[in-house]
Design an enzyme around this catalytic site. Structure first.
Site, PDB file in Angstrom:
ATOM      1  N   ARG A  17      36.300  10.109  36.148  1.00 59.31           N
ATOM      2  CA  ARG A  17      35.491  10.568  34.867  1.00 59.31           C
ATOM      3  C   ARG A  17      34.202  11.256  35.321  1.00 59.31           C
ATOM      4  NH1 ARG A  17      35.566   5.274  30.885  1.00 59.31           N
ATOM      5  NH2 ARG A  17      33.429   5.482  31.228  1.00 59.31           N
ATOM      6  N   ARG A  23      42.674  -6.799  29.726  1.00 66.05           N
ATOM      7  CA  ARG A  23      42.563  -5.643  30.714  1.00 66.05           C
ATOM      8  C   ARG A  23      41.757  -5.870  31.703  1.00 66.05           C
ATOM      9  NH1 ARG A  23      40.358  -0.244  29.231  1.00 66.05           N
ATOM     10  NH2 ARG A  23      41.103   0.986  30.820  1.00 66.05           N
ATOM     11  N   CYS A  37      33.627  -3.168  30.765  1.00 70.85           N
ATOM     12  CA  CYS A  37      32.406  -2.839  29.808  1.00 70.85           C
ATOM     13  C   CYS A  37      33.144  -2.986  28.191  1.00 70.85           C
ATOM     14  CB  CYS A  37      31.854  -1.682  30.243  1.00 70.85           C
ATOM     15  SG  CYS A  37      32.968   0.086  29.847  1.00 70.85           S
ATOM     16  N   LYS A  41      28.139   7.584  45.319  1.00 67.89           N
ATOM     17  CA  LYS A  41      27.907   6.585  46.188  1.00 67.89           C
ATOM     18  C   LYS A  41      28.787   5.362  45.265  1.00 67.89           C
ATOM     19  CE  LYS A  41      25.881   2.809  45.577  1.00 67.89           C
ATOM     20  NZ  LYS A  41      26.920   1.780  45.845  1.00 67.89           N
ATOM     21  N   TRP A  64      32.568  -1.433  40.591  1.00 67.28           N
ATOM     22  CA  TRP A  64      33.794  -1.754  41.291  1.00 67.28           C
ATOM     23  C   TRP A  64      34.856  -1.995  40.213  1.00 67.28           C
ATOM     24  CZ3 TRP A  64      34.732  -6.143  38.857  1.00 67.28           C
ATOM     25  CH2 TRP A  64      33.738  -6.775  38.322  1.00 67.28           C
ATOM     26  N   GLU A  69      26.325   4.974  31.737  1.00 70.00           N
ATOM     27  CA  GLU A  69      27.430   4.118  30.873  1.00 70.00           C
ATOM     28  C   GLU A  69      27.204   2.795  31.132  1.00 70.00           C
ATOM     29  OE1 GLU A  69      29.766   5.082  28.782  1.00 70.00           O
ATOM     30  OE2 GLU A  69      29.841   7.166  29.143  1.00 70.00           O
ATOM     31  N   LEU A  70      26.544   1.745  30.393  1.00 69.52           N
ATOM     32  CA  LEU A  70      26.165   0.654  30.960  1.00 69.52           C
ATOM     33  C   LEU A  70      27.011  -0.451  30.280  1.00 69.52           C
ATOM     34  CD1 LEU A  70      22.314   1.803  30.438  1.00 69.52           C
ATOM     35  CD2 LEU A  70      23.903   1.833  32.580  1.00 69.52           C
ATOM     36  N   SER A  97      39.779   3.536  25.400  1.00 72.79           N
ATOM     37  CA  SER A  97      39.700   4.666  26.326  1.00 72.79           C
ATOM     38  C   SER A  97      40.698   5.562  26.372  1.00 72.79           C
ATOM     39  CB  SER A  97      39.661   4.048  27.933  1.00 72.79           C
ATOM     40  OG  SER A  97      38.649   2.890  27.984  1.00 72.79           O
ATOM     41  N   GLU A 110      27.469 -10.707  28.867  1.00 69.86           N
ATOM     42  CA  GLU A 110      28.829 -10.031  29.476  1.00 69.86           C
ATOM     43  C   GLU A 110      29.298 -11.051  30.080  1.00 69.86           C
ATOM     44  OE1 GLU A 110      28.050  -6.280  31.361  1.00 69.86           O
ATOM     45  OE2 GLU A 110      29.719  -5.386  30.364  1.00 69.86           O
ATOM     46  N   ALA A 147      30.985   1.938  44.929  1.00 71.74           N
ATOM     47  CA  ALA A 147      30.368   0.558  44.729  1.00 71.74           C
ATOM     48  C   ALA A 147      30.736  -0.265  46.234  1.00 71.74           C
ATOM     49  CB  ALA A 147      31.323  -0.413  43.615  1.00 71.74           C
TER      50      ALA A 147
END
Ligand code: NAP
Ligand code: MG
Length: 484
Positions: free
Chosen positions: A166, A285, A291, A181, A157, A257-258, A448, A388, A183
Site C-alpha cells: 500500500r 478478520r 485497525c 522499516k 505486523w 494510518e493509525l 478495504s 482497541e 515490523a
C-alpha cells in the site's frame, strides 16, 4: 495441502542500494512463530550506521528515479504484481508462520496486497496536471506534479504484505525512492517482497530495507537526516504522534494510518442474519487484529438478544489452531503482550457487569491463542469501549434511539471506520453522514479495497491510501507562471 516453509529460502539480511548485507557489527534478532514459539529465522538487526547508509542510498537514487518514465514505473509494478501472485503460496506460508493468520486469510492478503501494485501501475501513467490563466489574462498558469522525494515507510505486523504494498506501490508509481522499516515481529514477508521488486527490475537504491529491534534509532535517523521528504506510517496512534513531532523538525509530508475504535451499529430494521455475517467479518478478520476491526457493537434493544445469541453461536463454531493447518479459522494472537491485553480487557468488562456468552479464556497449550469471545451487556465505562481490543472479542451494548447511538459511536478520539446495518436507505445515508469516520460500511463488514481511499479522521490519521487520490500522497504540485 498446506505449503511448507523452507527456511533456507528466507531472506534475512538488510537490503541497501541493491545489495543484501549483514547489519554493521553483525547483530541479529530472532523471529518467532506465534502458534508454536519456534524460532523461524534470525534477521539482521540494523543500527544507526545501517540507517544512514540506507537513507543516503535513497537520496542518491532520487534524481534519476524521478526522471524515469511513467511507463517504466508502471511496468515494474506490473511485473511485481504478477511475481507476487506467482509466489502466493510461498508468501502466504511465510506470513502465516511469522504472524499466525490462517493460510486462507494469508492468501487473501497476498491477493489484496498484489492488487495494490496493479492499481498503482495503472495510476502511474495517469499522473495529472492542469493549465489555466491568471485572472487578468496576462500569465499562463502551468501546474505539474512531481515526486515528493525520498520517503520513510514504516509498517505494522498485522498485515505484513499489504501494509508494505500500500505504500511501496504509490511511491514507485510517483517516482519516489524509499527507506522501509517493516515490523520487528514480521520482517520475513517484507524481505521476500523486496526480493520480488529486485526481480521485477526496480533500480538499485530505489527501495532500501532495514530490519531492526530498535525502531526509534533507525527511523529516528531517517527522520532527522534532512534527506527524507516524507513519512508514511501505519501503526499505533501513540507512535504516529512521535513521528509527527519528528516530521515537524524537517517539515516533512506526513501520511498516518493509525488506530481505530470502530462502532458496529445494528439498527432496529436490520436483517439480523446479514448483520451477524457482517459482524463475523468485521470482527474476526485477522483474529480481530485489524485497525478496521469492529470494537464496539451497538445493537438496538429489540434485536440485541437475538443478535448476541446468533453471533455467539457462529463464534463458538470457529476452529482455533495453528494457521498452517488445514481447517484453521482463527490463529494465535501475535505475542504475549497482545494476549495479556485481551485477557485484562475481558476481565475488566466482566468485573463491570458484562456477561460472557462464549469464550472468555485462552485454550490450553502453547501459542498466544484466545478463544473467540462474545460479551453482552457491556457497560459504557468498560475499558474496551475506549481501547482497541485487537483480539477475537465482540463487545455488545444495547441502545434505544438513533440519536443516542450516533452520540455513542462518535464518543471516541478515533475515527477510522464505522459499520451500520439497516434496510432503510434514508437511515444508511444519515449514518454515513453523521458518523465521524473516514470510511463507512453499509450492510458490509469489509471496506478495504485498492480502488477505495483508505484512511481515517480524528486521531486515526492523516491522508489516504489507495483509490484515485492515493498517489497524491507521494506527489507535490508545482506551478509555473509563464508570461505572455
Ligand atoms: P506500533 O507499535 O505503532 O508499530 C508500528 C511500526 O512502528 C512498527 O514497525 C514499529 O517497530 C514501529 N515503531 C515503534 N516504535 C517506534 C518509534 N519510536 N519510532 C519509529 N517507529 C516505531 O503498532 P503495532 O502494534 O505494530 O500495530 C498495531 C497498530 O497499527 C494498531 O493501533 C492498528 O490499529 C494500527 N494499524 C492501522 C492501520 C491503518 O491503516 N489505519 C492498519 C493496520 C494497523 P517494531 O515492530 O520494532 O515495534
Ligand atoms: Mg513494537
Amino acid at each position: 495441502m498446506s505449503p511448507t516453509l523452507d527456511p533456507t529460502t528466507l531472506r534475512t539480511e538488510l537490503y541497501i542500494d541493491g545489495a543484501w548485507r549483514s547489519a554493521t557489527g553483525g547483530a541479529i534478532f530472532p523471529v518467532e512463530n506465534p502458534a508454536t514459539h519456534e524460532v523461524l529465522a534470525h534477521v539482521a538487526d540494523g543500527g544507526p550506521e545501517d540507517a544512514i547508509l540506507a537513507i543516503e542510498a535513497a537520496g542518491r537514487a532520487q534524481a534519476e528515479w524521478g526522471r524515469s518514465t511513467p511507463r517504466q514505473r508502471a511496468e515494474i509494478l506490473r511485473r511485481a504484481y504478477y511475481l507476487v501472485l506467482a509466489n502466493t503460496d510461498r508468501l502466504a506460508s511465510i506470513m502465516t508462520a511469522e504472524m499466525g493468520k490462517p493460510l486462507a486469510e494469508a492468501r487473501g492478503e497476498v491477493a489484496y496486497g498484489a492488487e495494490m501494485l496493479l492499481w498503482f501501475s495503472e495510476e502511474a501513467v495517469r499522473i495529472g496536471g492542469d493549465q489555466t490563466t491568471s485572472v487578468d489574462g496576462s500569465t499562463r498558469i502551468m501546474i505539474t506534479q512531481e515526486p515528493v522525494g525520498p520517503c520513510v515507510l514504516v509498517t505494522p505486523w498485522n498485515f505484513p504484505l499489504a501494509m508494505g504494498t500500500r505504500k511501496i506501490g504509490p511511491a514507485v508509481a510517483a517516482g519516489c525512492t524509499m527507506v522501509f522499516k517493516p515490523a520487528e515481529l514480521t520482517p520475513l514477508t517484507s524481505l521476500a517482497l523486496v526480493e520480488i521488486f529486485k526481480e521485477a527490475g526496480l533500480p538499485d537504491g530505489v527501495l532500501n530495507v532495514v530490519t531492526t529491534s530498535s525502531p526509534s534509532t533507525v527511523v529516528g535517523r531517517w527522520m532527522s537526516s534532512g534527506i527524507a521528504r516524507k513519512i508514511s506510517f501505519t501503526g499505533s496512534t501513540q507512535v504516529g504522534k512521535i513521528l509527527l513531532r519528528q516530521a515537524a523538525d524537517n517539515v516533512m509530508r506526513s501520511s498516518m494510518e493509525l488506530g481505530g475504535n470502530a462502532p458496529f451499529i445494528v439498527l432496529a430494521d436490520a436483517d439480523v442474519e446479514r448483520a451477524v455475517d457482517g459482524a463475523m467479518k468485521a470482527k474476526m478478520r485477522n483474529m480481530g487484529e485489524a485497525c478496521t476491526a469492529a470494537n464496539r457493537f451497538f445493537v438496538h434493544r429489540t434485536l440485541v438478544d437475538q443478535f448476541a445469541e446468533k453471533l455467539a453461536k457462529s463464534m463458538s463454531e470457529l476452529t482455533v489452531g495453528n494457521g498452517a493447518e488445514a481447517g484453521t479459522e482463527v490463529g494465535p494472537l501475535i505475542e504475549q503482550k497482545g494476549l495479556d491485553k485481551v485477557e485484562s480487557l475481558v476481565a475488566d468488562a466482566v468485573a463491570r457487569g458484562a456477561r460472557v456468552l462464549t469464550g472468555g479464556s485462552r485454550p490450553e497449550g502453547p501459542g498466544y491463542f484466545y478463544k473467540p469471545t462474545v460479551l453482552t451487556d457491556v457497560p459504557l465505562d468498560a475499558e474496551l469501549m475506549s481501547t482497541e481490543i485487537f483480539g477475537p472479542v465482540a463487545a455488545i451494548t444495547a441502545f434505544d434511539s438513533e440519536d443516542e447511538v450516533i452520540r455513542l459511536a462518535n464518543d471516541t478520539d478515533w475515527g477510522l471506520v464505522g459499520y451500520v446495518f439497516t434496510e432503510s436507505l434514508d437511515k444508511a445515508l444519515r449514518f454515513s453522514k453523521d458518523l465521524e469516520v473516514g470510511m463507512v460500511g453499509v450492510n458490509t463488514g469489509i471496506v478495504s479495497n485498492p480502488a477505495a481511499p483508505f484512511g481515517g479522521i480524528k486521531q486515526s490519521g492523516l491522508g489516504r491510501e489507495g483509490g484515485k487520490i492515493g498517489i497524491e500522497e507521494y506527489l507535490e504540485y508545482k506551478y509555473t507562471a509563464v508570461a505572455g
